[in-house]
Structure formats: structure tokens, C-alpha cells
Design a protein around this motif. Structure first.
Motif, PDB file in Angstrom:
ATOM      1  N   GLN A 106       0.831  -1.211   0.000  1.00 38.66           N
ATOM      2  CA  GLN A 106       0.000   0.000   0.000  1.00 38.66           C
ATOM      3  C   GLN A 106       0.863   1.257   0.000  1.00 38.66           C
ATOM      4  OE1 GLN A 106      -2.148  -1.073   3.519  1.00 38.66           O
ATOM      5  NE2 GLN A 106      -3.975  -1.720   2.408  1.00 38.66           N
ATOM      6  N   GLN A 107       1.971   1.225   0.745  1.00 44.10           N
ATOM      7  CA  GLN A 107       2.862   2.374   0.781  1.00 44.10           C
ATOM      8  C   GLN A 107       3.517   2.587  -0.579  1.00 44.10           C
ATOM      9  OE1 GLN A 107       3.368   4.516   3.586  1.00 44.10           O
ATOM     10  NE2 GLN A 107       4.209   5.738   1.915  1.00 44.10           N
ATOM     11  N   LYS A 108       3.889   1.515  -1.247  1.00 43.56           N
ATOM     12  CA  LYS A 108       4.502   1.631  -2.573  1.00 43.56           C
ATOM     13  C   LYS A 108       3.533   2.262  -3.566  1.00 43.56           C
ATOM     14  CE  LYS A 108       6.851  -0.911  -6.266  1.00 43.56           C
ATOM     15  NZ  LYS A 108       6.099  -0.185  -7.323  1.00 43.56           N
ATOM     16  N   LEU A 109       2.268   1.882  -3.518  1.00 43.30           N
ATOM     17  CA  LEU A 109       1.271   2.432  -4.435  1.00 43.30           C
ATOM     18  C   LEU A 109       1.127   3.941  -4.257  1.00 43.30           C
ATOM     19  CD1 LEU A 109      -1.512  -0.310  -4.284  1.00 43.30           C
ATOM     20  CD2 LEU A 109      -0.117   0.284  -6.274  1.00 43.30           C
ATOM     21  N   LEU A 118       1.580  19.402  -3.761  1.00 43.47           N
ATOM     22  CA  LEU A 118       2.652  18.443  -3.508  1.00 43.47           C
ATOM     23  C   LEU A 118       3.189  18.549  -2.087  1.00 43.47           C
ATOM     24  CD1 LEU A 118       4.523  18.657  -6.932  1.00 43.47           C
ATOM     25  CD2 LEU A 118       3.214  16.693  -6.052  1.00 43.47           C
ATOM     26  N   LYS A 119       3.233  19.770  -1.544  1.00 42.43           N
ATOM     27  CA  LYS A 119       3.663  19.937  -0.150  1.00 42.43           C
ATOM     28  C   LYS A 119       2.718  19.181   0.786  1.00 42.43           C
ATOM     29  CE  LYS A 119       5.408  24.662  -0.731  1.00 42.43           C
ATOM     30  NZ  LYS A 119       5.134  26.064  -0.367  1.00 42.43           N
ATOM     31  N   VAL A 120       1.408  19.378   0.564  1.00 44.75           N
ATOM     32  CA  VAL A 120       0.423  18.781   1.460  1.00 44.75           C
ATOM     33  C   VAL A 120       0.317  17.278   1.214  1.00 44.75           C
ATOM     34  CG1 VAL A 120      -1.981  18.856   2.229  1.00 44.75           C
ATOM     35  CG2 VAL A 120      -0.825  20.972   1.569  1.00 44.75           C
ATOM     36  N   TYR A 121       0.361  16.891  -0.055  1.00 44.28           N
ATOM     37  CA  TYR A 121       0.275  15.470  -0.400  1.00 44.28           C
ATOM     38  C   TYR A 121       1.450  14.707   0.211  1.00 44.28           C
ATOM     39  CZ  TYR A 121      -0.840  11.421  -3.402  1.00 44.28           C
ATOM     40  OH  TYR A 121      -1.200  10.178  -3.878  1.00 44.28           O
ATOM     41  N   SER A 122       2.612  15.352   0.282  1.00 45.59           N
ATOM     42  CA  SER A 122       3.787  14.723   0.872  1.00 45.59           C
ATOM     43  C   SER A 122       3.534  14.336   2.338  1.00 45.59           C
ATOM     44  CB  SER A 122       4.995  15.660   0.783  1.00 45.59           C
ATOM     45  OG  SER A 122       6.124  15.090   1.408  1.00 45.59           O
ATOM     46  N   LEU A 123       2.797  15.185   3.064  1.00 51.62           N
ATOM     47  CA  LEU A 123       2.444  14.859   4.448  1.00 51.62           C
ATOM     48  C   LEU A 123       1.607  13.592   4.510  1.00 51.62           C
ATOM     49  CD1 LEU A 123       1.403  18.205   6.209  1.00 51.62           C
ATOM     50  CD2 LEU A 123       3.499  16.877   6.559  1.00 51.62           C
ATOM     51  N   PHE A 124       0.663  13.494   3.575  1.00 51.16           N
ATOM     52  CA  PHE A 124      -0.214  12.330   3.525  1.00 51.16           C
ATOM     53  C   PHE A 124       0.569  11.066   3.172  1.00 51.16           C
ATOM     54  CE2 PHE A 124      -3.039   9.550   0.992  1.00 51.16           C
ATOM     55  CZ  PHE A 124      -4.003   9.268   1.948  1.00 51.16           C
ATOM     56  N   VAL A 125       1.424  11.175   2.165  1.00 43.48           N
ATOM     57  CA  VAL A 125       2.191  10.021   1.682  1.00 43.48           C
ATOM     58  C   VAL A 125       3.129   9.492   2.763  1.00 43.48           C
ATOM     59  CG1 VAL A 125       3.974   9.319   0.034  1.00 43.48           C
ATOM     60  CG2 VAL A 125       2.027  10.693  -0.743  1.00 43.48           C
ATOM     61  N   ASN A 126       3.743  10.404   3.504  1.00 47.56           N
ATOM     62  CA  ASN A 126       4.792  10.020   4.449  1.00 47.56           C
ATOM     63  C   ASN A 126       4.306   9.882   5.901  1.00 47.56           C
ATOM     64  OD1 ASN A 126       7.075  10.017   2.559  1.00 47.56           O
ATOM     65  ND2 ASN A 126       6.647  12.204   2.372  1.00 47.56           N
ATOM     66  N   HIS A 127       3.003   9.928   6.103  1.00 44.55           N
ATOM     67  CA  HIS A 127       2.472   9.828   7.462  1.00 44.55           C
ATOM     68  C   HIS A 127       2.799   8.473   8.084  1.00 44.55           C
ATOM     69  CE1 HIS A 127      -0.070  10.848  10.819  1.00 44.55           C
ATOM     70  NE2 HIS A 127      -0.658   9.669  10.731  1.00 44.55           N
ATOM     71  N   LYS A 128       3.232   8.492   9.360  1.00 39.13           N
ATOM     72  CA  LYS A 128       3.723   7.264  10.006  1.00 39.13           C
ATOM     73  C   LYS A 128       2.897   6.814  11.206  1.00 39.13           C
ATOM     74  CE  LYS A 128       7.238   7.034   7.213  1.00 39.13           C
ATOM     75  NZ  LYS A 128       7.206   6.062   6.087  1.00 39.13           N
ATOM     76  N   ASP A 129       1.698   7.372  11.396  1.00 45.89           N
ATOM     77  CA  ASP A 129       0.823   6.935  12.503  1.00 45.89           C
ATOM     78  C   ASP A 129       1.525   7.022  13.853  1.00 45.89           C
ATOM     79  OD1 ASP A 129      -1.388   6.085  10.752  1.00 45.89           O
ATOM     80  OD2 ASP A 129      -0.057   4.450  10.188  1.00 45.89           O
ATOM     81  N   GLN A 130       2.115   8.174  14.140  1.00 44.72           N
ATOM     82  CA  GLN A 130       2.858   8.337  15.383  1.00 44.72           C
ATOM     83  C   GLN A 130       2.090   9.140  16.438  1.00 44.72           C
ATOM     84  OE1 GLN A 130       6.498  10.026  13.764  1.00 44.72           O
ATOM     85  NE2 GLN A 130       7.479   8.010  13.691  1.00 44.72           N
ATOM     86  N   GLU A 131       0.785   9.319  16.237  1.00 39.33           N
ATOM     87  CA  GLU A 131      -0.008  10.055  17.203  1.00 39.33           C
ATOM     88  C   GLU A 131      -0.092   9.294  18.528  1.00 39.33           C
ATOM     89  OE1 GLU A 131      -2.249  10.563  13.198  1.00 39.33           O
ATOM     90  OE2 GLU A 131      -1.103   9.005  14.219  1.00 39.33           O
ATOM     91  N   ASP A 132      -0.240  10.032  19.606  1.00 44.12           N
ATOM     92  CA  ASP A 132      -0.488   9.422  20.917  1.00 44.12           C
ATOM     93  C   ASP A 132      -2.002   9.336  21.097  1.00 44.12           C
ATOM     94  OD1 ASP A 132      -0.703   8.593  23.504  1.00 44.12           O
ATOM     95  OD2 ASP A 132       0.492  10.219  24.376  1.00 44.12           O
TER      96      ASP A 132
END
Length: 257
Positions: free
Chosen positions: A124-127, A178-192
Motif C-alpha cells: 500500500q505504501q509503494k502504491l 505536492l507539499k500537502v500530499y507529501s504529508l499524507f504520503v509520508n504519514h507514520k501513525d505516530q499520534e499518541d
């Protein structure tokens, strides 16, 4: 309906009624007009707005994070003298909502995470990485997204919706996108997620391939006071295609919050 900008240049639309307002956050590449099926569907006031770099809201920063999107929402509701909100976030809007809930839980009456990613697999990350690279190279957004967002049958029967969403994609400022999409693409689920105390609905479309039912179920397990729902026959933009069903689930949720 009030259409205006706040002092921080955020464009918003407010359908002012009564009760605790519902606030809707749209997805990347879109704007607040995607919530048209929701604006008049509730007895409460409904607030929609354009996130930074989208629609009529500018983005004047090179370095961005989810914190600045949470601060954007906080500034908006403070300026409108809104103390508590029912917050509904879609796609990247759900990631903004998750960030906001972790930082400002006391401002929420309820939280709805609609079509939210969680723990993408390697495939999914690759896609999503590939789609990001294609957008960077082509400097435009692929209309193939609409086939992931709607069922084929719905698109055949609703060409006006296809044209409207296509037009929104075409009018994007690609540098901001692209700036905002980059946040979405690289999100790592690190929320507390332990900081989210408010009652939470985690919901997605049955056929959503990017924000899958499995993701919603697993995300719901991470948030203590939460439950998940699947919208039958829905895909990513089930808020439009299956609006009656989505609205009904949100209504039941906020009534019990």
C-alpha cells in the motif's frame, strides 16, 4: 450561509443554525465544496473550510506539518467564538482531525474519522509513493483517482459529479498540492491516541482500497472510546456517493456523544 475569510486568511462557509457545530475537513486536492451533501443535512450549525493551500486559502510556508493545520482550525473556531465542535475529518482531513484531537481534545464534543489511513502495508505504501512520484513528474493530478473514489456505476449515472471533482483537481496549485500530499504520503501513525478521550466514530467505505475497512477497524482499536462502521457499497468519497448513509451514521454518533 456565511462565506468569508478569518483574520488568518482561511476561507470558510458557515451554515448557522443551533447547537454544537459540526466542522468538516476535506481531503488533499479538494476543497470545502465537497461537503455540499452534508451542509444542510443536520439540525446543528455546519462549518466547512479550505485547508491551507487549497481552494481560497493560501499556503505561504515551505516547511509544513500537521500541527499548522491543527492551529489553522483552532484559530478559525476561536475567531468564530466556538467553544466545542463535532469534528469530522476525511482522508488527509482525518489525519488533521487526529492531530487536532491529540492536541485539543477539550475542544471536541465528538470525533469522526472518515476514510482514514492506518498502518499501510509495504504494498500500500509503494502504491501511494508511486502516485506521488507521478504527480511530481507530470505536474498534474491523475483523473484515475476518481475510479478509486467512486463506483463505476455511480460515475456513469452522475457525470456532473465527475466533472465537478475533475475541475477541483484541475484547479490545484501544484506546488501547494505536492507539499500537502507529501504529508499524507509520508504519514507514520505516530499520534499518541491515548490523548483522544472523546467518543470517536471510525468509518470508511466497503470498497475503499486506500483507506480500507481493515485500517478503520485497527485504528478503532487504538482509540479507547471508539467504534467503527463500514458504509456498504461505498468507496473513498462515500460522503458524496452514499451521503444519506454517511449522514445517518454521523447523526447517530453526535446524538450519543
Amino acid at each position: 450561509m456565511i462565506n468569508a475569510k478569518d483574520s488568518h486568511n482561511t476561507f470558510y462557509s458557515l451554515n448557522q443554525k443551533s447547537g454544537i457545530p459540526l466542522v468538516f475537513i476535506h481531503g488533499v486536492g479538494l476543497n470545502n465544496t465537497i461537503w455540499e451533501p452534508q451542509v444542510n443535512a443536520f439540525e446543528n450549525s455546519v462549518l466547512t473550510y479550505d485547508i491551507l493551500g487549497h481552494g481560497k486559502t493560501p499556503l505561504d510556508k515551505d516547511e509544513i506539518s500537521f500541527d499548522i493545520f491543527s492551529d489553522q482550525l483552532l484559530n478559525l473556531i476561536n475567531e468564530l467564538n466556538i467553544e466545542k465542535i463535532h469534528l469530522i475529518g476525511f482522508s488527509i482531513g482525518s489525519l488533521i482531525a487526529r492531530n487536532f484531537a491529540c492536541k485539543f481534545n477539550e475542544r471536541l464534543q465528538s470525533l469522526t474519522l472518515l476514510c482514514s489511513i492506518f498502518k499501510r502495508s509495504t504494498e500500500q505504501q509503494k502504491l501511494v509513493n508511486d502516485r506521488f512520484e507521478l504527480a511530481k513528474k507530470s505536474k498534474k493530478l491523475s483523473k484515475q483517482a476518481l475510479n478509486r473514489w467512486f463506483t463505476d456505476d455511480y460515475l456513469k449515472k452522475n457525470p456532473d459529479t465527475y466533472n465537478k471533482i475533475s475541475s477541483l483537481l484541475d484547479t490545484n496549485n501544484m506546488n501547494n498540492f505536492l507539499k500537502v500530499y507529501s504529508l499524507f504520503v509520508n504519514h507514520k501513525d505516530q499520534e499518541d491516541f491515548s490523548k483522544i478521550k472523546v467518543k470517536t466514530l471510525v468509518m470508511t467505505g466497503e470498497g475503499d482500497v486506500g483507506s480500507t475497512p481493515q485500517m478503520s477497524e485497527e485504528l478503532s482499536k487504538e482509540i479507547e472510546n471508539s467504534y467503527f462502521k463500514i458504509i456498504p457499497k461505498g468507496k473513498h468519497l462515500c460522503s458524496i456517493e452514499c451521503s444519506d448513509n454517511v449522514n445517518l451514521e454521523i447523526k447517530k454518533h453526535i446524538e450519543n456523544a
